[in-house]
Design a protein around this motif. Structure first.
Motif, PDB file in Angstrom:
ATOM      1  N   ASP A  51       0.847  -1.189   0.000  1.00  0.00           N
ATOM      2  CA  ASP A  51       0.000   0.000   0.000  1.00  0.00           C
ATOM      3  C   ASP A  51       0.890   1.249   0.000  1.00  0.00           C
ATOM      4  N   PRO A  52       0.326   2.421  -0.322  1.00  0.00           N
ATOM      5  CA  PRO A  52       1.130   3.650  -0.449  1.00  0.00           C
ATOM      6  C   PRO A  52       1.889   4.013   0.833  1.00  0.00           C
ATOM      7  N   ILE A  53       1.308   3.730   1.986  1.00  0.00           N
ATOM      8  CA  ILE A  53       1.985   4.128   3.229  1.00  0.00           C
ATOM      9  C   ILE A  53       3.221   3.275   3.469  1.00  0.00           C
ATOM     10  N   SER A  54       3.079   1.960   3.267  1.00  0.00           N
ATOM     11  CA  SER A  54       4.247   1.080   3.402  1.00  0.00           C
ATOM     12  C   SER A  54       5.302   1.449   2.370  1.00  0.00           C
ATOM     13  N   THR A  55       4.847   1.756   1.161  1.00  0.00           N
ATOM     14  CA  THR A  55       5.776   2.150   0.108  1.00  0.00           C
ATOM     15  C   THR A  55       6.548   3.392   0.527  1.00  0.00           C
ATOM     16  N   ALA A  56       5.829   4.366   1.070  1.00  0.00           N
ATOM     17  CA  ALA A  56       6.482   5.604   1.497  1.00  0.00           C
ATOM     18  C   ALA A  56       7.527   5.317   2.569  1.00  0.00           C
ATOM     19  N   LYS A  57       7.214   4.401   3.484  1.00  0.00           N
ATOM     20  CA  LYS A  57       8.174   4.090   4.555  1.00  0.00           C
ATOM     21  C   LYS A  57       9.441   3.471   3.981  1.00  0.00           C
ATOM     22  N   ILE A  58       9.254   2.580   2.999  1.00  0.00           N
ATOM     23  CA  ILE A  58      10.427   1.952   2.392  1.00  0.00           C
ATOM     24  C   ILE A  58      11.257   2.998   1.642  1.00  0.00           C
ATOM     25  N   GLU A  59      10.564   3.890   0.927  1.00  0.00           N
ATOM     26  CA  GLU A  59      11.291   4.928   0.182  1.00  0.00           C
ATOM     27  C   GLU A  59      12.041   5.855   1.129  1.00  0.00           C
TER      28      GLU A  59
END
Lengths: 251, 278
Positions: free
Chosen positions: A179-187
Motif C-alpha cells: 500500500d502507499p503508506i508502506s511504500t512511502a516508509k520503504i522509500e
C-alpha cells in the motif's frame, strides 16, 4: 564519485536466448540507481546478475564482466557466498522465513558466525530501526515473522539485509504488492540508507524512480537504452524510447 | 441429454461420501474383529511372560523384544542414509539423466515384494556375510527394504519447501549446507517424520523379509547376533501351523495396538514441533 560496480560488455543468455545485450555502464557508490523499463526488458535478470542469484537456475550463460570494487565477480575462484554477504537483496514478494522476527533478522549475521547475544540484539534494533519497523515490532520480536502485514514483512526483509551490513542493496520491485503508506516508509528508509550503501532499485513504477533515485537507467528488450541523472531522464530524455516510456505511451 | 447440476452434485456427494464411509467401515471392522478375539487373551501377563509349548500357552515376551529391536535397527540405519540421499538428490544435484535414473531406481525398489528382500537378506547378510539368522541380519534387511520409501517421502517433503525460502537463504549469504540445515530440513521435517513412521509401521508388520533373516527363535535375544522372532512372525507361525488360534489373535491385537501407538506418538510429536515453531 566512487564507482561500486563496473558492467563491461555484459550479456546474459538463457537457453541461448540473449536476455541482456552487451550492457556497459558504471554504478556509483552511495547513491540510488533506479532501473526502469517494461516487463521482459531484463531489469530483474540484470539485478540478479549483480549478486549471482541467477546461479541457482540452470541453462544460462554469460559473456563480459561485472566488477565489484574492481574485482570480477564471475571469475571462477570468486566466493559467491562472500559476494552475497556484500550485496544484499530484497525480493518483489516479501518472504519472511518461517521463524520469529528476531531470528529472521539475525539469520545473516549468525551465518557469518556472530554469536554474541548483545551484539545480535544491537544488530536487530539497529536494522529494524533503519527499516522503519522497530517501533511496530519491538514488543513482539519473538513472534513469527509471517504474522506481520505485507508492508511490515517487506520492511522485515529490508532489515534482514541491513543486518548483514552489506555494501550494496539490490531491490527488485520491493513495493509492487504494498500500500502507499508502506511504500512511502520503504522509500524514506532508502533515502537515508544511501549515505552508507549503494542501492539499486528495479521498479515498475516510474514515479518511484523519479522520487528516490539519484540516477536512472532505462532498459528495453535487454538493452540499456539510456542512463542519466534522474532529473535529466525525466525532464529531457535523449532517446525517444525513453521519452515514450516515461510519458506512458507504451509499457 | 443434460442432467441438471443439482443432481450431478447430489450424485457426487453420494459416491464420494459412500467411498469414504466404506473405507472407514472396513477399517473399523478389521480392528474390532481382531480386538474382539484378541483382547480377552491380551493382558499384562501375556505380554510379559515367556511362551510355553511353542506358543500354545504362555505369553509373547520374546517376540515383543524382537518387534522393538528389529524396526529400531532398521530405522537407525535407514533414516540417516535415506534423508542424506534425498537432500543430496534434491539440493546438491541439478535435474539430469543420472538423477532421473536414481529416482526411477528407488521407485522400482519400493515396489519389490518384501519376500525378495528376505531372500536377498538371507543370501547376502545371513550366508555371505556370515551373520546367521540374527537381529542384525533382519534389521539390515528391513533397512534396505524401507530405504526407498524414506528417500522418496523425504524428497517429496524437501521439494515441498517453497523455492523462495532457498532464494532468501542464499541471498543472505548462506551456503547450501547452511540452507539445508537452517531452512530446508526444519520445514521438511513433518513430511520426513511421516515417511519414517510409515516405514516403522511397515517394518513392525513385516513377516516375509524377517522370517528369512532373523529366524524364528523363541529365546530372548541377548545380542545382535542372536536369532529372534517378531510378533508378526509369531502370529504367522501360530496361525499357519495351527498351534493356537487364541494366542494368534492375542498377538495380532498386540500388533495392531503397537502400530496404533507408533502412529499416535508420531502425530503428537509432530504437532508439538509445529506449534513450537509458529
Amino acid at each position: 564519485m566512487k564507482t561500486k560496480f563496473q558492467i563491461k560488455d555484459f550479456s546474459f543468455y538463457f537457453n541461448e536466448e540473449k536476455v541482456l545485450k552487451n550492457i556497459n555502464f558504471e554504478i556509483e557508490a552511495n547513491s540510488i540507481l533506479g532501473i526502469i523499463g517494461p516487463a521482459g526488458s531484463g531489469k530483474t535478470t540484470f539485478l540478479r546478475s549483480l549478486n549471482r542469484m541467477n546461479d541457482l537456475e540452470s541453462g544460462y550463460r554469460i559473456e563480459g564482466n561485472i566488477l565489484l570494487d574492481g574485482i570480477d565477480i564471475y571469475k571462477p575462484e570468486y566466493d559467491v557466498v562472500e559476494l552475497r554477504k556484500k550485496v544484499g537483496m530484497v525480493f518483489a514478494m516479501p518472504v519472511p522465513l518461517p521463524m520469529s522476527i528476531y531470528e529472521n533478522v539475525v539469520y545473516g549475521p549468525r551465518l557469518s558466525g556472530v554469536q554474541d547475544k548483545k551484539r545480535l540484539d544491537e544488530l536487530v534494533e539497529k536494522s529494524l530501526s533503519s527499516a522503519y519497523l522497530w517501533e511496530e515490532v519491538k514488543d513482539r520480536l519473538h513472534t513469527s515473522g509471517m504474522r506481520l502485514s505485507g508492508g511490515q514483512q517487506q520492511r522485515l526483509c529490508l532489515a534482514r539485509v541491513l543486518a548483514m551490513e552489506p555494501e550494496a542493496i539490490l531491490l527488485d520491485e520491493p513495493s509492487s504488492g504494498l500500500d502507499p503508506i508502506s511504500t512511502a516508509k520503504i522509500e524514506d528508509a532508502l533515502t537515508v540508507l544511501k549515505k552508507s550503501y549503494t542501492i539499486i532499485l528495479v521498479t515498475n513504477n516510474t514515479k518511484q524512480a523519479a522520487r528516490v533515485a539519484d540516477n536512472t537507467a532505462f532498459f528495453l528488450m535487454g538493452e540499456l537504452i539510456e542512463l542519466g541523472t534522474t532529473s535529466q531522464i525525466f525532464t529531457s530524455p535523449v532517446k525517444t524510447q525513453t521519452d515514450d516510456y516515461i510519458t506512458g505511451r507504451f509499457g | 441429454m443434460r442432467i441438471h447440476p443439482r443432481y450431478t452434485q447430489r450424485g457426487a456427494v453420494v459416491i464420494l461420501g459412500g467411498a469414504t464411509l466404506l473405507t472407514l467401515v472396513i477399517l473399523i471392522f478389521i480392528i474390532v474383529f481382531i480386538l474382539e478375539k484378541g483382547l480377552p487373551v491380551l493382558g499384562w501377563n501375556f505380554l510379559t511372560s515367556n511362551p510355553e509349548d511353542m506358543g500354545r500357552s504362555g505369553g509373547i515376551f520374546p517376540t515383543l523384544i524382537g518387534t522393538i529391536i528389529l524396526p529400531l535397527i532398521a530405522i537407525i540405519i535407514a533414516t540417516p542414509l535415506g534423508v542424506f540421499t534425498s537432500v543430496y538428490l534434491s539440493e546438491y544435484t541439478k535435474e539430469t539423466r543420472a538423477t532421473k535414473i536414481i529416482r526411477f531406481g528407488t521407485d522400482c525398489l519400493a515396489g519389490i515384494p518384501s519376500i525378495i528382500f528376505g531372500l536377498f537378506g538371507y543370501i547376502f547378510f545371513v550366508i555371505t556375510l556370515g551373520m546367521g539368522w540374527s537381529l542384525l541380519a533382519g534389521g539390515l534387511t528391513l533397512a534396505v527394504m524401507i530405504l526407498p520409501t524414506i528417500i522418496r517421502t523425504s524428497e517429496e517433503a524437501i521439494r515441498a519447501v517453497p523455492k523462495s525460502y532457498r532464494e532468501v537463504s542464499f541471498s543472505l549469504g548462506a551456503s547450501s549446507w547452511q540452507t539445508v540445515k537452517k531452512v530446508i530440513l526444519p520445514n521438511a521435517l513433518p513430511g520426513i517424520v511421516t515417511g519414517v513412521m510409515l516405514s516403522i509401521g511397515r517394518s513392525i508388520g513385516e513377516t516375509a523379509a524377517v522370517i528369512f533373516t532373523a529366524g524364528s527363535s523363541l529365546r530372548i535375544p541377548t545380542s545382535l547376533l542372536d536369532s529372534a522372532r517378531t510378533m508378526s512372525v509369531h502370529f504367522y507361525i501360530l496361525a499357519r501351523e495351527g498351534i493356537s488360534a487364541e494366542n494368534a489373535y492375542g498377538t495380532a491385537a498386540a500388533l495392531i495396538i503397537a502400530v496404533l501407538l507408533v502412529n499416535l506418538s508420531a502425530y503428537w510429536l509432530m504437532n508439538r514441533f509445529i506449534s513450537k515453531r509458529s
